[in-house]
Scaffold this motif. Structure first.
Motif, PDB file in Angstrom:
ATOM      1  N   ARG A  91       6.661   9.570  73.832  1.00 47.65           N
ATOM      2  CA  ARG A  91       6.263   8.488  72.931  1.00 47.65           C
ATOM      3  C   ARG A  91       4.752   8.366  72.841  1.00 47.65           C
ATOM      4  O   ARG A  91       4.231   7.692  71.950  1.00 47.65           O
ATOM      5  CB  ARG A  91       6.847   7.155  73.415  1.00 47.65           C
ATOM      6  N   GLU A  92       4.029   8.972  73.787  1.00 49.77           N
ATOM      7  CA  GLU A  92       2.567   8.995  73.782  1.00 49.77           C
ATOM      8  C   GLU A  92       2.120  10.450  73.827  1.00 49.77           C
ATOM      9  O   GLU A  92       2.754  11.283  74.464  1.00 49.77           O
ATOM     10  CB  GLU A  92       2.004   8.213  74.966  1.00 49.77           C
ATOM     11  N   PHE A  93       0.994  10.744  73.155  1.00 46.34           N
ATOM     12  CA  PHE A  93       0.579  12.128  72.988  1.00 46.34           C
ATOM     13  C   PHE A  93      -0.908  12.280  73.300  1.00 46.34           C
ATOM     14  O   PHE A  93      -1.732  11.487  72.838  1.00 46.34           O
ATOM     15  CB  PHE A  93       0.883  12.589  71.560  1.00 46.34           C
ATOM     16  N   TYR A  94      -1.229  13.334  74.069  1.00 48.56           N
ATOM     17  CA  TYR A  94      -2.595  13.608  74.477  1.00 48.56           C
ATOM     18  C   TYR A  94      -2.936  15.069  74.190  1.00 48.56           C
ATOM     19  O   TYR A  94      -2.102  15.830  73.692  1.00 48.56           O
ATOM     20  CB  TYR A  94      -2.777  13.247  75.952  1.00 48.56           C
ATOM     21  N   TYR A  95      -4.164  15.475  74.528  1.00 45.64           N
ATOM     22  CA  TYR A  95      -4.708  16.748  74.070  1.00 45.64           C
ATOM     23  C   TYR A  95      -3.776  17.944  74.255  1.00 45.64           C
ATOM     24  O   TYR A  95      -3.666  18.785  73.382  1.00 45.64           O
ATOM     25  CB  TYR A  95      -6.039  17.034  74.764  1.00 45.64           C
ATOM     26  N   LEU A  96      -3.120  18.053  75.377  1.00 48.01           N
ATOM     27  CA  LEU A  96      -2.295  19.224  75.638  1.00 48.01           C
ATOM     28  C   LEU A  96      -0.878  19.085  75.085  1.00 48.01           C
ATOM     29  O   LEU A  96      -0.059  19.994  75.236  1.00 48.01           O
ATOM     30  CB  LEU A  96      -2.236  19.508  77.147  1.00 48.01           C
ATOM     31  N   ASP A  97      -0.587  17.946  74.442  1.00 53.21           N
ATOM     32  CA  ASP A  97       0.748  17.715  73.893  1.00 53.21           C
ATOM     33  C   ASP A  97       0.830  18.218  72.455  1.00 53.21           C
ATOM     34  O   ASP A  97      -0.121  18.077  71.674  1.00 53.21           O
ATOM     35  CB  ASP A  97       1.093  16.222  73.911  1.00 53.21           C
ATOM     36  N   GLY A  98       1.963  18.785  72.127  1.00 55.69           N
ATOM     37  CA  GLY A  98       2.206  19.219  70.765  1.00 55.69           C
ATOM     38  C   GLY A  98       3.652  18.938  70.393  1.00 55.69           C
ATOM     39  O   GLY A  98       4.495  18.706  71.259  1.00 55.69           O
TER      40      GLY A  98
ATOM     41  N   ARG B  17      -3.142  11.082  67.557  1.00 55.56           N
ATOM     42  CA  ARG B  17      -3.130   9.705  67.071  1.00 55.56           C
ATOM     43  C   ARG B  17      -2.174   9.542  65.895  1.00 55.56           C
ATOM     44  O   ARG B  17      -1.428   8.561  65.810  1.00 55.56           O
ATOM     45  CB  ARG B  17      -4.547   9.286  66.632  1.00 55.56           C
ATOM     46  N   ILE B  18      -2.179  10.512  64.975  1.00 55.71           N
ATOM     47  CA  ILE B  18      -1.277  10.440  63.828  1.00 55.71           C
ATOM     48  C   ILE B  18       0.174  10.458  64.295  1.00 55.71           C
ATOM     49  O   ILE B  18       1.015   9.681  63.830  1.00 55.71           O
ATOM     50  CB  ILE B  18      -1.555  11.610  62.863  1.00 55.71           C
ATOM     51  N   THR B  19       0.471  11.342  65.240  1.00 56.30           N
ATOM     52  CA  THR B  19       1.837  11.442  65.755  1.00 56.30           C
ATOM     53  C   THR B  19       2.262  10.151  66.436  1.00 56.30           C
ATOM     54  O   THR B  19       3.373   9.648  66.219  1.00 56.30           O
ATOM     55  CB  THR B  19       1.943  12.615  66.749  1.00 56.30           C
ATOM     56  N   GLN B  20       1.388   9.603  67.270  1.00 58.67           N
ATOM     57  CA  GLN B  20       1.727   8.390  68.007  1.00 58.67           C
ATOM     58  C   GLN B  20       1.862   7.188  67.073  1.00 58.67           C
ATOM     59  O   GLN B  20       2.760   6.351  67.256  1.00 58.67           O
ATOM     60  CB  GLN B  20       0.668   8.117  69.069  1.00 58.67           C
ATOM     61  N   ASN B  21       0.991   7.107  66.069  1.00 58.89           N
ATOM     62  CA  ASN B  21       1.086   5.995  65.119  1.00 58.89           C
ATOM     63  C   ASN B  21       2.370   6.084  64.297  1.00 58.89           C
ATOM     64  O   ASN B  21       3.002   5.065  63.984  1.00 58.89           O
ATOM     65  CB  ASN B  21      -0.126   5.983  64.196  1.00 58.89           C
ATOM     66  N   ALA B  22       2.777   7.303  63.926  1.00 60.81           N
ATOM     67  CA  ALA B  22       4.029   7.471  63.191  1.00 60.81           C
ATOM     68  C   ALA B  22       5.211   7.075  64.063  1.00 60.81           C
ATOM     69  O   ALA B  22       6.173   6.453  63.580  1.00 60.81           O
ATOM     70  CB  ALA B  22       4.171   8.925  62.725  1.00 60.81           C
ATOM     71  N   MET B  23       5.157   7.432  65.342  1.00 58.57           N
ATOM     72  CA  MET B  23       6.218   7.049  66.272  1.00 58.57           C
ATOM     73  C   MET B  23       6.321   5.528  66.372  1.00 58.57           C
ATOM     74  O   MET B  23       7.428   4.960  66.335  1.00 58.57           O
ATOM     75  CB  MET B  23       5.944   7.652  67.652  1.00 58.57           C
ATOM     76  N   ALA B  24       5.179   4.851  66.498  1.00 59.43           N
ATOM     77  CA  ALA B  24       5.178   3.388  66.592  1.00 59.43           C
ATOM     78  C   ALA B  24       5.707   2.750  65.303  1.00 59.43           C
ATOM     79  O   ALA B  24       6.457   1.770  65.344  1.00 59.43           O
ATOM     80  CB  ALA B  24       3.766   2.881  66.884  1.00 59.43           C
ATOM     81  N   ALA B  25       5.342   3.320  64.153  1.00 57.81           N
ATOM     82  CA  ALA B  25       5.824   2.796  62.871  1.00 57.81           C
ATOM     83  C   ALA B  25       7.331   2.968  62.752  1.00 57.81           C
ATOM     84  O   ALA B  25       8.035   2.080  62.245  1.00 57.81           O
ATOM     85  CB  ALA B  25       5.112   3.487  61.715  1.00 57.81           C
ATOM     86  N   ASN B  26       7.856   4.098  63.212  1.00 62.45           N
ATOM     87  CA  ASN B  26       9.300   4.317  63.166  1.00 62.45           C
ATOM     88  C   ASN B  26      10.036   3.352  64.091  1.00 62.45           C
ATOM     89  O   ASN B  26      11.134   2.892  63.781  1.00 62.45           O
ATOM     90  CB  ASN B  26       9.633   5.764  63.537  1.00 62.45           C
TER      91      ASN B  26
END
Length: 231
Positions: A133-140, A37-46
């Motif tokens: 651009r979207e991240f789930y459990y197995l994504d890093g 969620r942190i990664t995806q929210n940062a991506m959306a903010a950028n």
């Protein structure tokens, strides 16, 4: 009750310039970790920051949007579609990430330089996130790639502020510092993007480091936590 009191205390902060807002819940979040969620929210903010920068640059460089659209609003709409597309942006001749940045910042580039610059920045950031651009459990994400992307944004900003065309003029008018006007909003917004990338790189590194430390702690503490016989 203590939790409710704590929440009440948090909500008593003054909000004269607006209140912090969280995203609305979606079912996809059930497949996401806190890090996702942190990664995806940062991506959306950028993404929002890049679109804001595009608007600022088009306002200061109206000749650029006129190369690709009838109005500035239309140029921005076209640009947003390009940012969300997984396909290379045609005016950049199939170049991606840092190669696209080099072309967008070339004095010989004749197309819409604002769009080219923003698309190249966005593609560099997405590439650093593993092309997602979207991240789930197995994504890093690789923290070093994020750190490198932040440095690339710094370099791109420096080149944009210093490189000139054949006529000795800036490639694009951005920041303005003069006796009668001072506008550094472009620099500040770009700084937010760099800060998010650096923070996410640090967070990801710490997360992986703490996972390893937690595993070792579990091995060390296991004998101490074993139940003892009572009869």
């Amino acid at each position: 009750m203590l939790a409710c009191a704590g929440l009440a205390g948090c909500s008593s902060a003054p909000t004269p310039r607006g209140a912090v807002q969280g995203a609305e819940f979606s079912s996809g979040e059930l497949l996401q970790s806190e890090g996702n969620r942190i990664t995806q929210n940062a991506m959306a903010a950028n993404h929002r920051s890049l679109m804001l920068l595009a608007d600022k640059l088009y306002r200061r460089n109206p000749a650029e949007w006129r190369k690709s659209a009838a109005t500035r609003e239309t140029a921005l709409a076209q640009l947003e579609l390009a940012l969300l597309s997984a396909q290379p942006w045609a005016p950049l001749a199939g170049q991606r990430d840092v190669a696209a940045l080099s072309l967008a910042l070339s004095p010989d580039f004749a197309g819409d330089r604002v769009a080219a610059f923003i698309v190249a920045c966005a593609d560099t950031i997405v590439t650093a996130h593993g092309g997602k651009r979207e991240f789930y459990y197995l994504d890093g994400v690789d923290p070093q790639h994020l750190y490198n992307a932040a440095r690339n944004m710094e370099i791109a900003l420096w080149v944009l502020n210093t490189r000139k065309n054949a006529q000795g003029q800036p490639l694009l008018l951005a920041n303005e510092i003069g006796p009668d006007a001072r506008n550094l909003s472009f620099e500040r917004e770009f700084g937010k993007i760099i800060g998010r990338l650096d923070l996410l790189a640090t967070y990801t590194t710490e997360r992986y480091r703490r996972a390893l430390i937690g595993y070792v702690q579990g091995l060390v503490a296991a004998p101490l936590l074993a139940f003892l016989p009572v009869r």
